[in-house]
Write an enzyme that holds these catalytic residues in place. Structure first.
Site, PDB file in Angstrom:
ATOM      1  N   GLU A  40      -1.120  -9.994   7.437  1.00 39.68           N
ATOM      2  CA  GLU A  40      -0.540  -8.426   7.294  1.00 39.68           C
ATOM      3  C   GLU A  40       0.567  -8.606   6.328  1.00 39.68           C
ATOM      4  O   GLU A  40       0.686  -7.814   5.236  1.00 39.68           O
ATOM      5  CB  GLU A  40       0.146  -7.609   8.406  1.00 39.68           C
ATOM      6  CG  GLU A  40      -1.192  -7.458   9.311  1.00 39.68           C
ATOM      7  CD  GLU A  40      -2.218  -6.634   9.020  1.00 39.68           C
ATOM      8  OE1 GLU A  40      -2.019  -5.849   7.828  1.00 39.68           O
ATOM      9  OE2 GLU A  40      -3.524  -6.435   9.113  1.00 39.68           O
ATOM     10  N   TYR A 123       3.526   0.092   9.598  1.00 37.60           N
ATOM     11  CA  TYR A 123       2.145  -0.477   9.024  1.00 37.60           C
ATOM     12  C   TYR A 123       1.908  -1.834  10.056  1.00 37.60           C
ATOM     13  O   TYR A 123       1.037  -1.875  10.789  1.00 37.60           O
ATOM     14  CB  TYR A 123       1.854  -0.531   7.828  1.00 37.60           C
ATOM     15  CG  TYR A 123       0.366  -0.977   7.602  1.00 37.60           C
ATOM     16  CD1 TYR A 123      -0.799  -0.251   7.472  1.00 37.60           C
ATOM     17  CD2 TYR A 123       0.144  -2.457   7.369  1.00 37.60           C
ATOM     18  CE1 TYR A 123      -2.205  -0.571   7.376  1.00 37.60           C
ATOM     19  CE2 TYR A 123      -1.239  -2.875   7.323  1.00 37.60           C
ATOM     20  CZ  TYR A 123      -2.234  -2.065   7.275  1.00 37.60           C
ATOM     21  OH  TYR A 123      -3.623  -2.534   7.300  1.00 37.60           O
ATOM     22  N   ASP A 141      -1.170   3.542   6.043  1.00 32.49           N
ATOM     23  CA  ASP A 141      -0.845   2.902   4.594  1.00 32.49           C
ATOM     24  C   ASP A 141      -1.486   3.731   3.470  1.00 32.49           C
ATOM     25  O   ASP A 141      -2.050   4.641   4.013  1.00 32.49           O
ATOM     26  CB  ASP A 141      -1.281   1.480   4.547  1.00 32.49           C
ATOM     27  CG  ASP A 141      -2.816   1.250   4.504  1.00 32.49           C
ATOM     28  OD1 ASP A 141      -3.721   2.350   4.968  1.00 32.49           O
ATOM     29  OD2 ASP A 141      -3.504   0.337   4.082  1.00 32.49           O
TER      30      ASP A 141
END
Ligand code: SF4
Length: 359
Positions: A40, A123, A141
């Protein structure tokens, strides 16, 4: 509040669509929070194809969060070289140290604690919480802003506090509480493959019959952003000060772009043209008594960043010997060792172009 029947419709259509598609990625289905977090952070503001090899390299060199925490900072920056947004690498390292020391090497299964880690925003915290621990947190996002603003016809600017709050609330209401990981993965895939920024595939979209942007011809107008991006130009005059096989480099330490990366001695100017460096503060700072012999000029090289465009010229200057003074951030290195240091992409391009670096 989203209408319950719409929420059911949205979830079902999205999940049915996701069950039919294939989008293999090395971290898909991953349950290890360390690898989820790593992927991520790498994928923030980065395309999947570009991020993929970096993910593999980090996984190979640092198979555990402890291994990453114990790695020297320069080594982490070097492995990150070329990926941009270097604050991510600095935060990655800082967060690894916290997980390793405070949480004994285990990512906390707690959304609030995840959010407190450096570089972990809402997020990333939602992604780790849902994928690793099946906790009901919806990812929000750019993809999610786009899909929700279009389907529901919402024109609240997504880059305002009110917009962020509104979209986060709706995303949370639409989330499949039973299987948040599957839902979050589905909406991410939908944004990447179907409801893309330009020319979305509306003809074969499972949400087309209730999509307000499609019905009202608003696709190119949604999502709305309030702020226009202001870009400024900066001009970097780099000096490759060399004698025998030695060259001077320095670490960028100021709160500015490329912090903790290396570069050559620099004079920043207001335009591309520049002369008279022998009278500059840089020459004084390094205690250089001679102008040196200008061997070659290369450039301009350009690099576009989000908020600024860097234009750089490189001048190779032959000195009779080393500078008499080297401030703290500067160091002298053998040319053949340049490859060991992490440079910004623009300098890397210059080095490769000129075979100065023995990659
Ligand atoms: S119909 Fe088009 S704009 Fe609407 S959700 Fe589907 S792909 Fe996006």
């Amino acid at each position: 509040m989203v209408d319950t029947s719409f929420a059911t419709y949205f979830r079902e259509r999205l999940l049915n669509w996701a069950a039919e598609i294939e989008r293999p990625m090395p971290w898909k289905g991953e349950k290890d929070p360390y690898l989820i977090w790593l992927s991520e952070i790498i994928l923030q503001q980065t395309r999947v194809e570009q991020g993929m090899p970096y993910f593999e390299n980090f996984k190979r060199d640092y198979p555990t969060v402890q291994a990453l925490a114990e790695a020297p900072e320069d080594e982490v920056m070097k492995l990150w070289q070329g990926l941009g947004y270097y604050s991510r690498a600095r935060n990655l390292h800082a967060a690894a140290k916290i997980v390793s020391s405070t949480y004994e090497g285990k990512f906390p299964a707690d959304h609030r604690q995840l959010l407190s880690l450096p570089g972990v925003g809402p997020y990333t915290a939602a992604a780790i919480a849902s994928f690793a621990f099946a906790l009901p947190y919806a990812v929000v996002d750019g993809n999610v802003f786009r899909i929700l603003s279009r389907v529901l016809g919402i024109d609240t600017p997504v880059d305002t506090t009110a917009g962020k709050k509104e979209f986060a609330r709706i995303a949370q209401e639409l989330l499949d509480q039973e299987d948040p990981a599957r839902y979050n993965q589905a909406i991410m895939d939908f944004g990447a493959l179907k409801c893309v920024p330009r020319n979305p595939d509306c003809e074969r979209c499972p949400l087309a019959d209730r999509c307000i942007a499609l019905r009202d011809g608003l696709i190119d107008l949604l999502p709305v952003k309030e702020k226009k991006l202001v870009r400024k130009d900066r001009y970097f005059q780099y000096f490759i000060l060399q004698w025998k096989d030695q060259v001077v480099i320095r670490k960028r330490t100021a709160k500015d772009i490329w912090r903790k990366l290396y570069e050559f001695p620099l004079i920043e100017t207001t335009g591309i043209e520049f002369g008279g460096w022998a009278q500059s503060d840089l020459w004084r700072e390094l205690g250089l008594k001679e102008a040196g012999e200008l061997k070659r000029t290369a450039g301009p090289f350009r690099q576009q960043l989000t908020h600024q465009r860097i234009v750089a010229v490189f001048r190779e200057i032959e000195l009779a010997g080393p500078p008499s003074e080297l401030p703290e951030d500067y160091l002298v290195v053998d040319r053949k060792n340049l490859a060991k240091f992490a440079f910004p992409k623009l300098i890397d391009c210059y080095l490769r172009d000129n075979s100065l670096n023995l990659f």
